[in-house]
Design a protein around this motif. Structure first.
Motif, PDB file in Angstrom:
ATOM      1  N   LEU A 186     -16.513  -6.947   1.341  1.00  0.00           N
ATOM      2  CA  LEU A 186     -16.386  -5.852   0.067  1.00  0.00           C
ATOM      3  C   LEU A 186     -15.581  -4.583  -0.192  1.00  0.00           C
ATOM      4  O   LEU A 186     -15.005  -5.154  -0.951  1.00  0.00           O
ATOM      5  N   LEU A 187     -15.827  -3.457   0.373  1.00  0.00           N
ATOM      6  CA  LEU A 187     -15.460  -2.732   0.720  1.00  0.00           C
ATOM      7  C   LEU A 187     -13.967  -3.151   0.893  1.00  0.00           C
ATOM      8  O   LEU A 187     -13.128  -2.268   0.878  1.00  0.00           O
ATOM      9  N   LEU A 188     -13.911  -3.329   2.652  1.00  0.00           N
ATOM     10  CA  LEU A 188     -12.827  -3.985   2.818  1.00  0.00           C
ATOM     11  C   LEU A 188     -11.610  -4.920   2.110  1.00  0.00           C
ATOM     12  O   LEU A 188     -10.722  -4.456   0.973  1.00  0.00           O
ATOM     13  N   VAL A 189     -12.528  -5.662   0.664  1.00  0.00           N
ATOM     14  CA  VAL A 189     -11.344  -6.472  -0.348  1.00  0.00           C
ATOM     15  C   VAL A 189     -11.614  -5.470  -1.434  1.00  0.00           C
ATOM     16  O   VAL A 189      -9.765  -5.013  -2.131  1.00  0.00           O
ATOM     17  N   LEU A 190     -12.225  -4.334  -1.758  1.00  0.00           N
ATOM     18  CA  LEU A 190     -12.119  -3.252  -2.890  1.00  0.00           C
ATOM     19  C   LEU A 190     -10.357  -2.299  -2.063  1.00  0.00           C
ATOM     20  O   LEU A 190     -10.184  -2.319  -2.580  1.00  0.00           O
ATOM     21  N   GLY A 191     -10.612  -1.902  -0.695  1.00  0.00           N
ATOM     22  CA  GLY A 191      -9.910  -1.297   0.018  1.00  0.00           C
ATOM     23  C   GLY A 191      -8.029  -2.168  -0.208  1.00  0.00           C
ATOM     24  O   GLY A 191      -6.953  -0.905  -0.528  1.00  0.00           O
ATOM     25  N   VAL A 192      -8.542  -3.451   0.370  1.00  0.00           N
ATOM     26  CA  VAL A 192      -7.200  -4.087   0.014  1.00  0.00           C
ATOM     27  C   VAL A 192      -6.401  -4.158  -1.430  1.00  0.00           C
ATOM     28  O   VAL A 192      -5.108  -3.963  -1.726  1.00  0.00           O
ATOM     29  N   ILE A 193      -7.316  -3.984  -2.551  1.00  0.00           N
ATOM     30  CA  ILE A 193      -6.915  -3.870  -3.992  1.00  0.00           C
ATOM     31  C   ILE A 193      -6.265  -2.588  -4.218  1.00  0.00           C
ATOM     32  O   ILE A 193      -5.254  -2.014  -4.761  1.00  0.00           O
ATOM     33  N   PHE A 194      -7.593  -1.439  -4.074  1.00  0.00           N
ATOM     34  CA  PHE A 194      -6.793  -0.168  -4.075  1.00  0.00           C
ATOM     35  C   PHE A 194      -5.276   0.188  -3.684  1.00  0.00           C
ATOM     36  O   PHE A 194      -4.058   0.905  -4.438  1.00  0.00           O
ATOM     37  N   ALA A 195      -5.022  -0.292  -2.259  1.00  0.00           N
ATOM     38  CA  ALA A 195      -4.150  -0.301  -1.706  1.00  0.00           C
ATOM     39  C   ALA A 195      -2.670  -0.454  -2.438  1.00  0.00           C
ATOM     40  O   ALA A 195      -1.450  -0.420  -2.513  1.00  0.00           O
ATOM     41  N   LEU A 196      -2.850  -2.111  -2.828  1.00  0.00           N
ATOM     42  CA  LEU A 196      -1.383  -2.896  -3.156  1.00  0.00           C
ATOM     43  C   LEU A 196      -1.404  -2.309  -4.348  1.00  0.00           C
ATOM     44  O   LEU A 196      -0.382  -2.476  -4.938  1.00  0.00           O
ATOM     45  N   ALA A 197      -2.426  -1.955  -5.198  1.00  0.00           N
ATOM     46  CA  ALA A 197      -1.756  -1.153  -6.485  1.00  0.00           C
ATOM     47  C   ALA A 197      -1.125   0.251  -6.212  1.00  0.00           C
ATOM     48  O   ALA A 197      -0.718   0.712  -6.801  1.00  0.00           O
ATOM     49  N   TRP A 198      -1.510   0.877  -6.158  1.00  0.00           N
ATOM     50  CA  TRP A 198      -1.067   2.549  -5.195  1.00  0.00           C
ATOM     51  C   TRP A 198      -0.151   1.864  -4.626  1.00  0.00           C
ATOM     52  O   TRP A 198       1.355   2.494  -5.212  1.00  0.00           O
ATOM     53  N   LEU A 199       0.774   0.728  -3.554  1.00  0.00           N
ATOM     54  CA  LEU A 199       2.218   0.219  -3.461  1.00  0.00           C
ATOM     55  C   LEU A 199       2.965  -0.486  -4.607  1.00  0.00           C
ATOM     56  O   LEU A 199       4.044   0.176  -5.203  1.00  0.00           O
ATOM     57  N   LEU A 200       2.022  -0.648  -5.238  1.00  0.00           N
ATOM     58  CA  LEU A 200       2.885  -0.869  -6.617  1.00  0.00           C
ATOM     59  C   LEU A 200       3.394  -0.178  -7.614  1.00  0.00           C
ATOM     60  O   LEU A 200       4.331   0.033  -7.916  1.00  0.00           O
ATOM     61  N   ARG A 201       2.542   1.197  -7.895  1.00  0.00           N
ATOM     62  CA  ARG A 201       2.965   2.424  -8.318  1.00  0.00           C
ATOM     63  C   ARG A 201       4.162   2.785  -8.111  1.00  0.00           C
ATOM     64  O   ARG A 201       4.790   3.507  -8.694  1.00  0.00           O
ATOM     65  N   ARG A 202       3.737   2.966  -6.815  1.00  0.00           N
ATOM     66  CA  ARG A 202       5.019   3.392  -5.496  1.00  0.00           C
ATOM     67  C   ARG A 202       6.165   2.839  -5.591  1.00  0.00           C
ATOM     68  O   ARG A 202       7.637   3.382  -6.323  1.00  0.00           O
ATOM     69  N   VAL A 203       6.500   1.586  -5.658  1.00  0.00           N
ATOM     70  CA  VAL A 203       7.451   1.040  -6.005  1.00  0.00           C
ATOM     71  C   VAL A 203       8.152   1.448  -7.170  1.00  0.00           C
ATOM     72  O   VAL A 203       9.558   0.877  -7.921  1.00  0.00           O
ATOM     73  N   GLN A 204       6.998   1.091  -8.050  1.00  0.00           N
ATOM     74  CA  GLN A 204       7.852   0.841  -9.554  1.00  0.00           C
ATOM     75  C   GLN A 204       8.149   2.298  -9.649  1.00  0.00           C
ATOM     76  O   GLN A 204       9.276   2.408 -10.536  1.00  0.00           O
ATOM     77  N   ALA A 205       7.953   2.998  -9.206  1.00  0.00           N
ATOM     78  CA  ALA A 205       8.365   4.375  -9.379  1.00  0.00           C
ATOM     79  C   ALA A 205       9.968   4.523  -8.808  1.00  0.00           C
ATOM     80  O   ALA A 205      10.800   5.379  -9.657  1.00  0.00           O
ATOM     81  N   VAL A 206       9.981   4.362  -7.760  1.00  0.00           N
ATOM     82  CA  VAL A 206      11.215   4.155  -7.479  1.00  0.00           C
ATOM     83  C   VAL A 206      12.198   3.539  -7.832  1.00  0.00           C
ATOM     84  O   VAL A 206      13.443   3.270  -7.399  1.00  0.00           O
ATOM     85  N   ARG A 207      12.754   2.221  -8.368  1.00  0.00           N
ATOM     86  CA  ARG A 207      12.947   1.341  -9.278  1.00  0.00           C
ATOM     87  C   ARG A 207      13.621   1.891 -10.469  1.00  0.00           C
ATOM     88  O   ARG A 207      12.962   2.815 -11.355  1.00  0.00           O
ATOM     89  N   ALA A 208      14.970   1.993 -10.125  1.00  0.00           N
ATOM     90  CA  ALA A 208      15.038   2.900 -11.368  1.00  0.00           C
ATOM     91  C   ALA A 208      15.485   2.403 -12.581  1.00  0.00           C
ATOM     92  O   ALA A 208      16.193   0.975 -12.814  1.00  0.00           O
ATOM     93  N   PRO A 209      16.016   2.861 -14.164  1.00  0.00           N
ATOM     94  CA  PRO A 209      15.548   2.084 -15.249  1.00  0.00           C
ATOM     95  C   PRO A 209      17.290   2.211 -15.630  1.00  0.00           C
ATOM     96  O   PRO A 209      18.257   2.794 -15.072  1.00  0.00           O
ATOM     97  N   ALA A 210      17.637   1.308 -16.367  1.00  0.00           N
ATOM     98  CA  ALA A 210      18.748   0.724 -17.087  1.00  0.00           C
ATOM     99  C   ALA A 210      19.322   2.087 -17.017  1.00  0.00           C
ATOM    100  O   ALA A 210      19.612   3.000 -18.061  1.00  0.00           O
ATOM    101  N   ALA A 211      20.428   2.360 -16.893  1.00  0.00           N
ATOM    102  CA  ALA A 211      21.223   3.958 -16.639  1.00  0.00           C
ATOM    103  C   ALA A 211      22.060   3.658 -18.721  1.00  0.00           C
ATOM    104  O   ALA A 211      23.584   3.934 -18.476  1.00  0.00           O
ATOM    105  N   GLY A 212      21.546   3.517 -19.071  1.00  0.00           N
ATOM    106  CA  GLY A 212      21.683   3.538 -21.004  1.00  0.00           C
ATOM    107  C   GLY A 212      22.222   2.575 -21.636  1.00  0.00           C
ATOM    108  O   GLY A 212      23.037   2.430 -22.790  1.00  0.00           O
TER     109      GLY A 212
END
Length: 105
Positions: free
Chosen positions: A8-34
């Motif tokens: 259970l701890l391993l599965v929860l760790g994988v979920i939190f790691a994927l959520a963290w990675l998804l947030r990082r990837v979305q922050a890197v993506r640039a918004p449409a330039a106006g």
């Protein structure tokens, strides 16, 4: 029991790691330039809004309702930017004014 808890701890760790990675990837993506941006808006009903948008080099006032979007006005010249309201004084400043005999705003 220990093996189940560890799994259970391993599965929860994988979920939190994927959520963290998804947030990082979305922050890197640039918004449409106006290309399309919402400059302001106002709720005028339960499901109706008036939006001031910029689409390319045009400024538009549009009405948005449930299942319908309608152009209300196309501006020839962009309207002036609305002034942002003055920030309220901080708690420290308000307390200082009261202590000095002034009226809080």
């Amino acid at each position: 029991m220990a093996q189940t808890a560890l799994s259970l701890l391993l599965v929860l760790g994988v979920i939190f790691a994927l959520a963290w990675l998804l947030r990082r990837v979305q922050a890197v993506r640039a918004p449409a330039a106006g290309v399309l941006s919402v400059r302001g808006g106002l709720q005028v009903g339960a499901k109706e809004r008036v939006l001031w948008i910029r689409a390319g080099d045009k400024e538009l006032l549009i009405g948005v309702a449930a299942g319908r979007v309608q152009t209300l006005h196309v501006f020839e010249q962009p309207p002036a930017e609305p002034e942002s309201p003055a920030a309220p004084p901080s708690f420290k400043e308000a307390l200082r004014r009261i202590a000095l005999g002034g009226k809080p705003q």
